[in-house]
Design a protein around this motif. Structure first.
Motif, PDB file in Angstrom:
ATOM      1  N   ARG A  99      -3.746  -6.906  -0.896  1.00  0.00           N
ATOM      2  CA  ARG A  99      -3.983  -8.210  -0.096  1.00  0.00           C
ATOM      3  C   ARG A  99      -4.494  -8.996  -1.249  1.00  0.00           C
ATOM      4  N   ARG A 141       1.127   2.703  -3.631  1.00  0.00           N
ATOM      5  CA  ARG A 141       0.033   3.580  -3.253  1.00  0.00           C
ATOM      6  C   ARG A 141      -1.198   3.025  -3.689  1.00  0.00           C
ATOM      7  N   LEU A 142      -1.572   1.796  -3.330  1.00  0.00           N
ATOM      8  CA  LEU A 142      -2.668   0.907  -3.416  1.00  0.00           C
ATOM      9  C   LEU A 142      -3.557   1.103  -2.268  1.00  0.00           C
ATOM     10  N   THR A 143      -4.562   0.586  -2.360  1.00  0.00           N
ATOM     11  CA  THR A 143      -5.451   0.195  -1.228  1.00  0.00           C
ATOM     12  C   THR A 143      -4.923  -1.176  -0.655  1.00  0.00           C
ATOM     13  N   VAL A 144      -5.308  -1.200   0.734  1.00  0.00           N
ATOM     14  CA  VAL A 144      -4.975  -2.501   1.269  1.00  0.00           C
ATOM     15  C   VAL A 144      -5.793  -3.579   0.592  1.00  0.00           C
ATOM     16  N   PRO A 145      -7.222  -3.624   0.499  1.00  0.00           N
ATOM     17  CA  PRO A 145      -7.806  -4.712  -0.221  1.00  0.00           C
ATOM     18  C   PRO A 145      -7.157  -4.947  -1.564  1.00  0.00           C
ATOM     19  N   ALA A 146      -6.786  -4.149  -2.406  1.00  0.00           N
ATOM     20  CA  ALA A 146      -6.242  -4.133  -3.670  1.00  0.00           C
ATOM     21  C   ALA A 146      -4.813  -4.963  -3.511  1.00  0.00           C
ATOM     22  N   ARG A 170       0.814  -1.399   0.051  1.00  0.00           N
ATOM     23  CA  ARG A 170       0.044   0.103  -0.037  1.00  0.00           C
ATOM     24  C   ARG A 170       0.850   1.286  -0.014  1.00  0.00           C
ATOM     25  N   ASP A 171       1.572   1.134   0.836  1.00  0.00           N
ATOM     26  CA  ASP A 171       2.748   2.299   0.881  1.00  0.00           C
ATOM     27  C   ASP A 171       3.758   2.533  -0.161  1.00  0.00           C
TER      28      ASP A 171
END
Length: 415
Positions: free
Chosen positions: A82, A75-80, A71-72
């Motif tokens: 995961r 720069r993704l969302t956590v669900p993406a 994510r960091d």
């Protein structure tokens, strides 16, 4: 897991000339090549994610998980993130044919996800041999169908790879889904501070089918001038369904009549079109809303003393009901507003000259309007009158038609 670099696969390299200068077949070929390269790069990305996850790089750098680290980092969302980690793991430990199809650019990332999910289901239901056969079928289908349709087709994959247990497995799956739907069904109505309701919930398949069947015909735009969003049209359609249910006469207790919504307002304010109203829940209504509700409601006049106590309550007078409404339906055949095809059962009776302005309850002072156009007429500069033949005609506002030529509904033609 081996390296998954972009393979040849017959794709052309990206164009070097400006795209506007390409012939159409070259432009199409370039798009196909770009898509294939994108799929191959996705395979490379999954290889890297799997290796980083296996090495524990995220935890070594202080992150709580690889998904959080991605994510960091990307720069993704956590669900993406995961989903990336999960798919990389599934492809690494699963059938190499899926991994190779992605590396060759024959399937997309979403298709690979669908295939791995479906194959895992087949493996649990029919064993490893059937799962291996399912991979080949699904990869072949991926060349023809998008991920959504591929997932739908995958629900019947056992018909192709394990027909001897397909029917029993399908029945077991349906039974399990029915049990989950029965357990999870719910509807929550959360009252907001301004009197509105927030609806949320999960419907079982039968109820969802009933709702869609009932609400879909009512969500179409009512004409070219209908500027409501799809969500607003669904909202209004739900209101129409409730009004229809109240008129059926089959609901318990108060069924068959419009709900007795209690609105308190002053007679002078109603006549002067200035008076606001109050519901029995102490929530306020605008003057226009009060006047619109008075069009198709029971009027119960009450005389209040200076302290607000009831001194005299008159008899309830229904407005447009019984033989009068039947005559109105025979005349208008549905919503009379130009361009609207709503049938009579979805319509309110509107007073051409408002009751508060001295208008009487008669056929010559009434017109059928659907809920949307009833509201529209109350809040815009449109006006309605009866033409020389006794049928309604609507005069548009000057900004819409400087000549203000009267318009009529052509959907409900008379023979």
């Amino acid at each position: 897991m081996g390296a998954w670099g972009p393979a040849g696969g017959g794709g052309r390299p990206p164009p070097t000339a400006p795209v506007w200068a390409l012939a159409e077949h070259d432009l199409t070929a370039a798009l196909d090549a770009a898509h294939r390269i994108e799929q191959q790069l996705a395979a490379v990305k999954l290889t890297l994610v799997r290796e980083l996850d296996g090495r524990g790089t995220a935890q070594a750098q202080g992150a709580s998980s690889t998904a959080v680290w991605l994510r960091d980092r990307l720069r993704l969302t956590v669900p993406a993130a995961r989903r990336l980690v999960e798919l990389a793991s599934a492809l690494d430990t699963g059938d190499p044919e899926v991994r190779q199809a992605l590396a060759d650019g024959d399937v997309s990332l979403e298709q690979a996800r669908v295939i791995t999910d479906t194959v895992d289901t087949v493996r649990r239901a029919a064993g490893t041999e059937a799962a291996g056969r399912a991979v080949g079928v699904l990869v072949d289908w991926a060349g023809q169908f998008d991920p959504t349709l591929l997932r739908k087709l995958g629900t019947r994959i056992l018909d192709h790879v394990a027909p001897d247990i397909a029917d029993a497995a399908a029945k077991a799956a349906l039974d399990a889904e029915a049990r989950r739907a029965t357990r999870d069904r719910h509807l929550t109505l959360s009252e907001l501070t301004d009197g509105r309701l927030r609806l949320s919930g999960t419907l079982d398949a039968e109820t969802a089918g009933l709702l869609r069947t009932a609400i879909d015909p009512l969500t179409a735009p009512s004409g070219q001038a209908d500027q409501r969003s799809p969500g607003q049209r669904r909202h209004d359609a739900l209101g129409d369904l409730c009004r229809l249910a109240l008129r059926t006469g089959e609901l318990p207790e108060h069924g068959g009549e419009p709900t007795q919504l209690v609105v308190t307002t002053s007679f002078d304010g109603l006549v002067r079109q200035l008076g606001t109203g109050t519901l029995d829940t102490d929530l306020g209504l605008t003057a226009e809303t009060v006047r619109r509700l008075a069009c198709d409601a029971a009027i119960l006049p009450a005389v209040l003393g200076s302290a607000g106590q009831a001194l005299d309550v008159g008899r309830q007078r229904r407005l447009v009901t019984g033989p009068l409404r039947r005559a109105l339906v025979l005349r208008d055949r549905g919503c009379a507003f130009p361009g609207c095809d709503r049938p009579p059962r979805w319509c309110d009776a509107h007073h051409i000259r408002h009751w508060a302005d001295g208008g009487d309850t008669s056929l010559t002072n009434s017109v059928l309007l659907c809920r949307h156009h009833h509201r529209h007429l109350h809040h815009t500069d449109w006006s309605v009158r009866l033409g020389g033949d006794g049928h309604p005609e609507f005069v548009p506002p000057a900004w819409l038609d400087p000549e203000q030529v009267p318009r009529r509904n052509q959907y409900h033609r008379r023979t």
